[in-house]
Motif scaffolding. Structure first.
Motif, mmCIF file in Angstrom:
data_model
loop_
_atom_site.group_PDB
_atom_site.id
_atom_site.type_symbol
_atom_site.label_atom_id
_atom_site.label_comp_id
_atom_site.label_asym_id
_atom_site.label_seq_id
_atom_site.Cartn_x
_atom_site.Cartn_y
_atom_site.Cartn_z
ATOM 1 N N ASP A 1 76.501 54.967 32.588
ATOM 2 C CA ASP A 1 76.916 56.360 32.736
ATOM 3 C C ASP A 1 76.135 57.080 33.835
ATOM 4 O OD1 ASP A 1 74.480 56.500 31.472
ATOM 5 O OD2 ASP A 1 75.146 57.787 29.835
ATOM 6 N N ARG A 2 75.157 56.376 34.437
ATOM 7 C CA ARG A 2 74.374 56.948 35.536
ATOM 8 C C ARG A 2 73.715 55.814 36.319
ATOM 9 N NH1 ARG A 2 68.754 57.275 34.420
ATOM 10 N NH2 ARG A 2 68.269 56.455 32.371
ATOM 11 N N ALA B 1 80.952 55.273 40.341
ATOM 12 C CA ALA B 1 79.977 56.140 41.013
ATOM 13 C C ALA B 1 80.247 56.168 42.511
ATOM 14 C CB ALA B 1 78.560 55.640 40.755
ATOM 15 N N GLU C 1 76.599 59.756 43.931
ATOM 16 C CA GLU C 1 75.351 59.569 43.191
ATOM 17 C C GLU C 1 74.689 58.238 43.567
ATOM 18 O OE1 GLU C 1 73.627 59.423 38.612
ATOM 19 O OE2 GLU C 1 75.772 59.222 38.951
#
Length: 154
Positions: free
Chosen positions: A73-74, A108, A111
């Motif tokens: 998620d990141r 992504a 980011e």
């Protein structure tokens, strides 16, 4: 963005020696599994697939392997300091002893690029890399990597 937002203390390791780029990637994949719960096998495959497009050794003993992975998620990172440098096929043909891997969600965009730029700017400073190389302790490495230090724009 700061390195502390993408790097956990558990995602740093000092490795005595590895015999190949694939073994280094296995160390990184195992580290990512321990620190972030990523599937080690899928992570290794993604790193190898990205590396097949061209070496991620950016010069001066530094490599920035990276891959996109499902389920994230990141952006997250893993740092490995090698006590014995490894032939990596880097652009300057110098062996690599610092590897900072980044893993991003499949979707992504910016980011991932911002994180890659941050790591690249941080590790292109020779004096900073010398500090990392002279501190072969995971706790000290985490402190050095995550302390605020000015980096020049790319």
């Amino acid at each position: 963005m700061q390195l502390s937002s993408i790097l956990k203390p558990e995602a740093i390791k000092v490795v005595t020696a590895v015999s190949s780029k694939k073994r280094l990637f296995q160390e990184i994949a195992d580290l990512a599994q321990t620190a972030y719960g990523l599937n080690s096998e899928a992570t290794l495959d993604a790193l190898l697939e990205r590396e097949s497009l061209g070496p991620t050794g950016v010069g001066h003993g530094v490599a920035l392997p990276h891959a996109r992975l499902p389920g994230l998620d990141r952006v997250v990172g893993a740092f490995v300091l090698l006590e014995k440098a490894l032939d990596f096929g880097a652009i300057d043909r110098q062996p690599v002893d610092i590897a900072f891997a980044l893993f991003a969600p499949e979707e992504a965009g910016v980011e991932h690029l911002k994180a890659l730029a941050l790591v690249s700017r941080t590790l292109r400073e020779p004096s900073f890399c010398s500090k990392l190389r002279s501190n072969p302790d995971a706790t000290k490495l985490y402190a050095l990597l995550t302390e605020s230090h000015p980096v020049q724009a790319a």
